[in-house]
Design an enzyme around this catalytic site. Structure first.
Site, mmCIF file in Angstrom:
data_model
loop_
_atom_site.group_PDB
_atom_site.id
_atom_site.type_symbol
_atom_site.label_atom_id
_atom_site.label_comp_id
_atom_site.label_asym_id
_atom_site.label_seq_id
_atom_site.Cartn_x
_atom_site.Cartn_y
_atom_site.Cartn_z
ATOM 1 N N GLY A 77 21.496 -21.659 -28.193
ATOM 2 C CA GLY A 77 21.105 -21.889 -26.796
ATOM 3 C C GLY A 77 19.636 -21.606 -26.559
ATOM 4 O O GLY A 77 18.935 -22.373 -25.905
ATOM 5 N N CYS A 78 19.170 -20.508 -27.103
ATOM 6 C CA CYS A 78 17.779 -20.105 -26.896
ATOM 7 C C CYS A 78 16.819 -21.070 -27.583
ATOM 8 O O CYS A 78 15.730 -21.344 -27.077
ATOM 9 C CB CYS A 78 17.560 -18.686 -27.399
ATOM 10 S SG CYS A 78 18.582 -17.486 -26.512
ATOM 11 N N THR A 79 17.242 -21.604 -28.716
ATOM 12 C CA THR A 79 16.420 -22.577 -29.428
ATOM 13 C C THR A 79 16.329 -23.876 -28.624
ATOM 14 O O THR A 79 15.244 -24.433 -28.453
ATOM 15 C CB THR A 79 17.002 -22.835 -30.835
ATOM 16 O OG1 THR A 79 16.998 -21.596 -31.552
ATOM 17 C CG2 THR A 79 16.175 -23.860 -31.593
#
Length: 160
Positions: free
Chosen positions: A51-53
């Site tokens: 998700g953060c990527t």
């Protein structure tokens, strides 16, 4: 103090809490460094997770639109500067990545605290995005944002 504390949430018109954190290159960066320009400060749980990527790559791919609108982008997570350097290198991220291991900035912005994770209440990083205007006031505060599609919505909602 017993139990978990309620998060202090920022709302538009609030003064943006200043912070001084270390970036992925080992330099110190403060919110006050951006005085006189608008800046997006976004908090995310962990570098190089799916998700953060997705979210970071979206910011990076749309950076020219933010830059054209004279809006800087700063991503903050509890990761070490070394992990952030790898995150930048792995995904060719074009904006400032800051390390907040003590979660001081996150706490000041209400981006750390109680959240639901798979139905359980846990303490953690709340994926949040703030637009700070040129005089250091919160222009927009968004909590519990979704990693996917968030940047596109930001560009549309903020008319950038």
């Amino acid at each position: 103090m017993a139990g978990m504390t309620e998060n202090t949430r920022l709302t538009p018109g609030d003064k943006a809490p200043d912070f001084t954190l270390t970036n992925d290159k080992g330099d110190t960066v403060s919110l006050s460094d951006y005085a006189g320009q608008r800046v997006i400060v976004y908090f995310y749980p962990k570098a190089n997770t799916p998700g953060c990527t997705t979210e970071a790559c979206d910011f990076s791919e749309n950076l020219s639109q933010f830059n054209d609108a004279s809006v800087a982008v700063v991503g903050i997570s509890p990761d070490t500067p070394e992990k952030l350097a790898k995150f930048r290198a792995d995904h060719d991220l074009g904006f400032e990545l800051l390390s907040d291991p003590d979660k001081e900035a996150m706490t000041a912005y209400g981006a750390f605290g109680e959240k639901k994770n798979y139905g359980k209440i846990v303490q953690g990083v709340i994926r949040s995005t703030f637009l700070v205007d040129a005089d250091g006031t919160i222009e927009s505060a968004q909590y519990n944002v979704k990693a996917t599609g968030h940047v596109g919505r930001l560009l549309r909602d903020l008319d950038l």
